[in-house]
Design a protein around this motif. Structure first.
Motif, PDB file in Angstrom:
ATOM      1  N   VAL A  27       0.836  -1.205   0.000  1.00 21.37           N
ATOM      2  CA  VAL A  27       0.000   0.000   0.000  1.00 21.37           C
ATOM      3  C   VAL A  27       0.871   1.254   0.000  1.00 21.37           C
ATOM      4  CG1 VAL A  27      -1.558   1.389   1.441  1.00 21.37           C
ATOM      5  CG2 VAL A  27      -2.045  -1.033   1.041  1.00 21.37           C
ATOM      6  N   LEU A  28       1.918   1.252   0.805  1.00 22.19           N
ATOM      7  CA  LEU A  28       2.811   2.408   0.878  1.00 22.19           C
ATOM      8  C   LEU A  28       3.536   2.632  -0.448  1.00 22.19           C
ATOM      9  CD1 LEU A  28       4.257   1.817   4.455  1.00 22.19           C
ATOM     10  CD2 LEU A  28       2.607   3.578   3.770  1.00 22.19           C
ATOM     11  N   ARG A  29       3.853   1.565  -1.139  1.00 20.61           N
ATOM     12  CA  ARG A  29       4.469   1.702  -2.468  1.00 20.61           C
ATOM     13  C   ARG A  29       3.520   2.428  -3.416  1.00 20.61           C
ATOM     14  NH1 ARG A  29       5.910  -3.860  -1.642  1.00 20.61           N
ATOM     15  NH2 ARG A  29       8.120  -4.053  -1.090  1.00 20.61           N
ATOM     16  N   GLN A  30       2.247   2.053  -3.357  1.00 17.12           N
ATOM     17  CA  GLN A  30       1.259   2.708  -4.224  1.00 17.12           C
ATOM     18  C   GLN A  30       1.143   4.196  -3.894  1.00 17.12           C
ATOM     19  OE1 GLN A  30      -2.559   0.613  -4.540  1.00 17.12           O
ATOM     20  NE2 GLN A  30      -1.554  -1.278  -3.930  1.00 17.12           N
ATOM     21  N   LEU A  31       1.050   4.500  -2.616  1.00 15.07           N
ATOM     22  CA  LEU A  31       0.899   5.890  -2.203  1.00 15.07           C
ATOM     23  C   LEU A  31       2.132   6.713  -2.550  1.00 15.07           C
ATOM     24  CD1 LEU A  31      -0.781   5.474   1.305  1.00 15.07           C
ATOM     25  CD2 LEU A  31      -1.871   6.109  -0.856  1.00 15.07           C
ATOM     26  N   ASN A  32       3.284   6.086  -2.482  1.00 18.62           N
ATOM     27  CA  ASN A  32       4.537   6.790  -2.720  1.00 18.62           C
ATOM     28  C   ASN A  32       4.659   7.288  -4.159  1.00 18.62           C
ATOM     29  OD1 ASN A  32       7.200   7.588  -1.665  1.00 18.62           O
ATOM     30  ND2 ASN A  32       7.999   6.102  -3.141  1.00 18.62           N
ATOM     31  N   GLN A  33       3.859   6.752  -5.051  1.00 18.59           N
ATOM     32  CA  GLN A  33       3.905   7.190  -6.448  1.00 18.59           C
ATOM     33  C   GLN A  33       3.396   8.624  -6.612  1.00 18.59           C
ATOM     34  OE1 GLN A  33       1.825   4.301  -8.872  1.00 18.59           O
ATOM     35  NE2 GLN A  33       3.008   2.593  -8.055  1.00 18.59           N
ATOM     36  N   ASP A  34       2.461   9.022  -5.739  1.00 23.60           N
ATOM     37  CA  ASP A  34       1.850  10.345  -5.874  1.00 23.60           C
ATOM     38  C   ASP A  34       2.022  11.244  -4.650  1.00 23.60           C
ATOM     39  OD1 ASP A  34       0.641   9.778  -8.458  1.00 23.60           O
ATOM     40  OD2 ASP A  34      -0.722   8.470  -7.365  1.00 23.60           O
ATOM     41  N   HIS A  35       2.515  10.690  -3.544  1.00 26.42           N
ATOM     42  CA  HIS A  35       2.594  11.452  -2.305  1.00 26.42           C
ATOM     43  C   HIS A  35       3.953  11.253  -1.633  1.00 26.42           C
ATOM     44  CE1 HIS A  35      -1.734  11.992  -2.656  1.00 26.42           C
ATOM     45  NE2 HIS A  35      -1.865  10.685  -2.819  1.00 26.42           N
ATOM     46  N   GLU A  36       4.263  12.157  -0.716  1.00 25.33           N
ATOM     47  CA  GLU A  36       5.461  12.026   0.118  1.00 25.33           C
ATOM     48  C   GLU A  36       5.023  11.410   1.443  1.00 25.33           C
ATOM     49  OE1 GLU A  36       9.166  14.724   1.869  1.00 25.33           O
ATOM     50  OE2 GLU A  36       7.532  15.655   0.733  1.00 25.33           O
ATOM     51  N   ILE A  37       5.590  10.261   1.785  1.00 30.91           N
ATOM     52  CA  ILE A  37       5.069   9.454   2.877  1.00 30.91           C
ATOM     53  C   ILE A  37       6.036   9.375   4.059  1.00 30.91           C
ATOM     54  CG2 ILE A  37       4.195   7.180   3.544  1.00 30.91           C
ATOM     55  CD1 ILE A  37       2.435   8.660   1.544  1.00 30.91           C
ATOM     56  N   PHE A  38       5.476   9.624   5.248  1.00 25.31           N
ATOM     57  CA  PHE A  38       6.158   9.385   6.525  1.00 25.31           C
ATOM     58  C   PHE A  38       5.301   8.385   7.297  1.00 25.31           C
ATOM     59  CE2 PHE A  38       7.576  13.481   5.164  1.00 25.31           C
ATOM     60  CZ  PHE A  38       8.838  13.685   5.680  1.00 25.31           C
ATOM     61  N   VAL A  39       5.939   7.428   7.952  1.00 26.60           N
ATOM     62  CA  VAL A  39       5.203   6.406   8.704  1.00 26.60           C
ATOM     63  C   VAL A  39       5.735   6.328  10.129  1.00 26.60           C
ATOM     64  CG1 VAL A  39       4.488   3.980   8.788  1.00 26.60           C
ATOM     65  CG2 VAL A  39       4.940   5.066   6.571  1.00 26.60           C
ATOM     66  N   VAL A  40       4.808   6.219  11.079  1.00 22.96           N
ATOM     67  CA  VAL A  40       5.165   5.980  12.487  1.00 22.96           C
ATOM     68  C   VAL A  40       4.475   4.695  12.920  1.00 22.96           C
ATOM     69  CG1 VAL A  40       5.099   6.842  14.852  1.00 22.96           C
ATOM     70  CG2 VAL A  40       5.308   8.457  12.941  1.00 22.96           C
ATOM     71  N   VAL A  41       5.237   3.739  13.446  1.00 23.59           N
ATOM     72  CA  VAL A  41       4.657   2.466  13.867  1.00 23.59           C
ATOM     73  C   VAL A  41       4.753   2.306  15.385  1.00 23.59           C
ATOM     74  CG1 VAL A  41       5.080   1.301  11.678  1.00 23.59           C
ATOM     75  CG2 VAL A  41       6.827   1.241  13.447  1.00 23.59           C
ATOM     76  N   GLY A  42       3.759   1.609  15.936  1.00 26.23           N
ATOM     77  CA  GLY A  42       3.724   1.368  17.375  1.00 26.23           C
ATOM     78  C   GLY A  42       4.368   0.049  17.759  1.00 26.23           C
ATOM     79  N   GLY A  43       4.250  -0.282  19.047  1.00 25.10           N
ATOM     80  CA  GLY A  43       4.914  -1.472  19.563  1.00 25.10           C
ATOM     81  C   GLY A  43       4.005  -2.657  19.793  1.00 25.10           C
TER      82      GLY A  43
END
Length: 226
Positions: A27-43
């Motif tokens: 999903v992030l690969r798809q979004l990265n085509q048109d947007h600048e992506i930052f991700v924060v993940v939890g524990g």
């Protein structure tokens, strides 16, 4: 758009299944085509298990938070591996590093930063720091409720809500390491001052993140004068 996506640990590390990392990476690969992506993940549960051990042996809450932060960064490393080569290979330890690494034009994936900040708080502070256009909060339910819908059948979902209304709702919630069920007060206050559009969605289906961008699902957190 510049988008910050927060993924709850209970989602990304659920059942310790590598496929969720792969599905989110797609999903992030798809979004990265048109947007600048930052991700924060939890524990997730893994962090809570370690925090419980630390607390049982007498550690203070700040130390327990620090243990949880280490777990979030491990999860971030796993997602970076799943995204290879589209993600920046180093997990930022603070917001300055996240912004610096973003000049690489790669997806930035990070975990926690310092004691006292939940995944949601880190995501909202990061969004303000990098001047994001949108925050997507991927959690274990399909939006924001007045109480935990997994425990109460009469829980009511909000289609939209303001940060001020959230402050009133959560002002009496107890904040301890590893116990954040909803947005904590730091995250809500950041949303109130930054006025960044935020959508809460069910992250159990990674594709919901895409739907959230188009405003089709979830709960919208908005400023009253929008």
């Amino acid at each position: 758009m510049r988008i910050v996506i927060t993924i709850g640990g209970s989602i990304i590390i659920k059942n310790h299944d590598y496929r969720m990392f792969q599905d989110y990476a797609e999903v992030l690969r798809q979004l990265n085509q048109d947007h600048e992506i930052f991700v924060v993940v939890g524990g997730g549960k893994t962090a809570r298990d370690y925090i419980k051990i630390a607390r049982d042996v007498g550690a203070g809450e700040s130390f327990c938070d620090d243990i949880g932060i280490d777990v979030t960064r491990l999860n971030a490393k796993l997602l970076i591996m799943a995204l290879d080569p589209l993600a920046y290979p180093i997990v930022p330890r603070n917001f300055n590093e996240a912004l610096q690494y973003s000049t690489s034009e790669k997806i930035i994936v990070m975990g926690g930063t310092e004691p006292g900040h939940s995944t949601d708080a880190v995501g909202t502070i990061l969004a303000e720091f990098v001047k994001a256009d949108l925050i997507i909060n991927a959690t274990s339910v399909d939006g924001l409720y007045d109480k935990d819908p997994t425990k109460y059948d009469d829980a009511v979902k909000f289609d939209s809500i303001t940060p001020t209304e959230m402050i009133d709702m959560f002002s009496d919630k107890d904040i301890k390491a590893g116990t954040y069920e909803f947005f904590d007060m730091t995250a809500i206050q950041m949303l109130k001052r930054s006025r960044i559009k935020t959508v809460i969605v069910n992250g159990n289906s990674p594709k919901n993140v895409i739907e959230a961008i188009h405003g089709k699902i979830g709960t919208k957190i908005y400023s009253p004068n929008e």
